[in-house]
Design a protein around this motif. Structure first.
Motif, PDB file in Angstrom:
ATOM      1  N   MET A   1       0.848  -1.172   0.000  1.00  0.00           N
ATOM      2  CA  MET A   1       0.000   0.000   0.000  1.00  0.00           C
ATOM      3  C   MET A   1       0.890   1.230   0.000  1.00  0.00           C
ATOM      4  O   MET A   1       1.855   1.306   0.726  1.00  0.00           O
ATOM      5  CB  MET A   1      -0.893   0.003   1.242  1.00  0.00           C
ATOM      6  CG  MET A   1      -1.751   1.237   1.316  1.00  0.00           C
ATOM      7  SD  MET A   1      -2.911   1.240   2.678  1.00  0.00           S
ATOM      8  CE  MET A   1      -1.833   1.456   4.048  1.00  0.00           C
ATOM      9  N   THR A   2       0.521   2.173  -0.808  1.00  0.00           N
ATOM     10  CA  THR A   2       1.260   3.423  -0.882  1.00  0.00           C
ATOM     11  C   THR A   2       0.342   4.566  -0.487  1.00  0.00           C
ATOM     12  O   THR A   2      -0.750   4.705  -1.017  1.00  0.00           O
ATOM     13  CB  THR A   2       1.761   3.671  -2.319  1.00  0.00           C
ATOM     14  OG1 THR A   2       2.511   2.530  -2.734  1.00  0.00           O
ATOM     15  CG2 THR A   2       2.618   4.900  -2.380  1.00  0.00           C
ATOM     16  N   GLY A  15      -8.258   0.389  -4.332  1.00  0.00           N
ATOM     17  CA  GLY A  15      -8.221  -1.047  -4.099  1.00  0.00           C
ATOM     18  C   GLY A  15      -7.485  -1.466  -2.848  1.00  0.00           C
ATOM     19  O   GLY A  15      -7.608  -2.599  -2.414  1.00  0.00           O
ATOM     20  N   ASP A  16      -6.692  -0.576  -2.257  1.00  0.00           N
ATOM     21  CA  ASP A  16      -5.991  -0.920  -1.022  1.00  0.00           C
ATOM     22  C   ASP A  16      -6.986  -1.006   0.129  1.00  0.00           C
ATOM     23  O   ASP A  16      -7.958  -0.267   0.186  1.00  0.00           O
ATOM     24  CB  ASP A  16      -4.925   0.126  -0.671  1.00  0.00           C
ATOM     25  CG  ASP A  16      -3.669  -0.023  -1.514  1.00  0.00           C
ATOM     26  OD1 ASP A  16      -3.509  -1.071  -2.163  1.00  0.00           O
ATOM     27  OD2 ASP A  16      -2.861   0.909  -1.512  1.00  0.00           O
ATOM     28  N   THR A  30     -11.719   0.707   4.272  1.00  0.00           N
ATOM     29  CA  THR A  30     -11.858   0.786   2.824  1.00  0.00           C
ATOM     30  C   THR A  30     -11.820  -0.629   2.257  1.00  0.00           C
ATOM     31  O   THR A  30     -11.447  -1.571   2.960  1.00  0.00           O
ATOM     32  CB  THR A  30     -10.726   1.620   2.176  1.00  0.00           C
ATOM     33  OG1 THR A  30      -9.484   0.972   2.408  1.00  0.00           O
ATOM     34  CG2 THR A  30     -10.683   3.033   2.743  1.00  0.00           C
ATOM     35  N   SER A  31     -12.192  -0.776   1.011  1.00  0.00           N
ATOM     36  CA  SER A  31     -12.232  -2.055   0.294  1.00  0.00           C
ATOM     37  C   SER A  31     -13.138  -3.076   0.972  1.00  0.00           C
ATOM     38  O   SER A  31     -12.809  -4.256   1.069  1.00  0.00           O
ATOM     39  CB  SER A  31     -10.826  -2.620   0.098  1.00  0.00           C
ATOM     40  OG  SER A  31     -10.079  -1.774  -0.737  1.00  0.00           O
ATOM     41  N   VAL A  32     -14.286  -2.604   1.447  1.00  0.00           N
ATOM     42  CA  VAL A  32     -15.293  -3.480   2.036  1.00  0.00           C
ATOM     43  C   VAL A  32     -16.171  -4.010   0.906  1.00  0.00           C
ATOM     44  O   VAL A  32     -16.710  -3.231   0.124  1.00  0.00           O
ATOM     45  CB  VAL A  32     -16.138  -2.717   3.081  1.00  0.00           C
ATOM     46  CG1 VAL A  32     -17.321  -3.556   3.538  1.00  0.00           C
ATOM     47  CG2 VAL A  32     -15.276  -2.298   4.256  1.00  0.00           C
ATOM     48  N   GLY A  69     -16.967   0.948  -1.293  1.00  0.00           N
ATOM     49  CA  GLY A  69     -16.361   0.012  -0.351  1.00  0.00           C
ATOM     50  C   GLY A  69     -15.951   0.647   0.958  1.00  0.00           C
ATOM     51  O   GLY A  69     -14.987   0.217   1.587  1.00  0.00           O
ATOM     52  N   LEU A  70     -16.688   1.665   1.398  1.00  0.00           N
ATOM     53  CA  LEU A  70     -16.339   2.383   2.623  1.00  0.00           C
ATOM     54  C   LEU A  70     -17.309   2.028   3.746  1.00  0.00           C
ATOM     55  O   LEU A  70     -18.515   1.939   3.527  1.00  0.00           O
ATOM     56  CB  LEU A  70     -16.386   3.892   2.385  1.00  0.00           C
ATOM     57  CG  LEU A  70     -15.495   4.426   1.266  1.00  0.00           C
ATOM     58  CD1 LEU A  70     -15.757   5.913   1.064  1.00  0.00           C
ATOM     59  CD2 LEU A  70     -14.038   4.179   1.585  1.00  0.00           C
ATOM     60  N   LEU A  71     -16.769   1.847   4.944  1.00  0.00           N
ATOM     61  CA  LEU A  71     -17.582   1.547   6.114  1.00  0.00           C
ATOM     62  C   LEU A  71     -17.009   2.282   7.317  1.00  0.00           C
ATOM     63  O   LEU A  71     -15.796   2.266   7.535  1.00  0.00           O
ATOM     64  CB  LEU A  71     -17.583   0.041   6.389  1.00  0.00           C
ATOM     65  CG  LEU A  71     -18.259  -0.436   7.672  1.00  0.00           C
ATOM     66  CD1 LEU A  71     -19.747  -0.110   7.669  1.00  0.00           C
ATOM     67  CD2 LEU A  71     -18.031  -1.921   7.871  1.00  0.00           C
TER      68      LEU A  71
END
Length: 99
Positions: A1-2, A15-16, A30-32, A69-71
């Motif tokens: 991850m950057t 996508g991270d 993220t990415s949920v 994809g945020l929670l």
């Protein structure tokens, strides 16, 4: 991850998977991909890095954006753990029933 810093902002590569816990009272992810099950004491979330089990008290969804994809959860976070197996959901359910 950057993570890139642009002045006072941070950008995360698409996508991270990122989990941030603030004072054990707020959790951002993220990415949920989906939320498999949840109640005030337990959330079982499918992420790009596997299933994530979150335990605590008075847990609730503050923000959910399925498309991005945020929670965001609030409550008292006591534990979170990734489950590497695909059958983690059924194991937890059966374990609760038959202990």
């Amino acid at each position: 991850m950057t993570i890139h810093q642009e002045s006072a902002r941070y950008t995360i590569s698409s996508g991270d998977h990122l989990v941030t816990v603030r004072n054990r009272k707020r959790m951002d992810m993220t990415s949920v991909k989906s939320i498999e099950r949840f109640d005030q004491e337990e959330f079982y979330v499918n992420t790009s890095q596997g299933h994530l089990l979150i335990r605590g008290e008075e847990l609730r969804i503050v923000h959910l954006d399925v498309d991005k994809g945020l929670l965001t959860l609030e409550g008292e976070v006591k534990q979170f753990q990734y489950d590497e197996s695909e059958s983690g959901l059924s194991k937890s359910f059966l374990h609760k029933l038959f202990g």
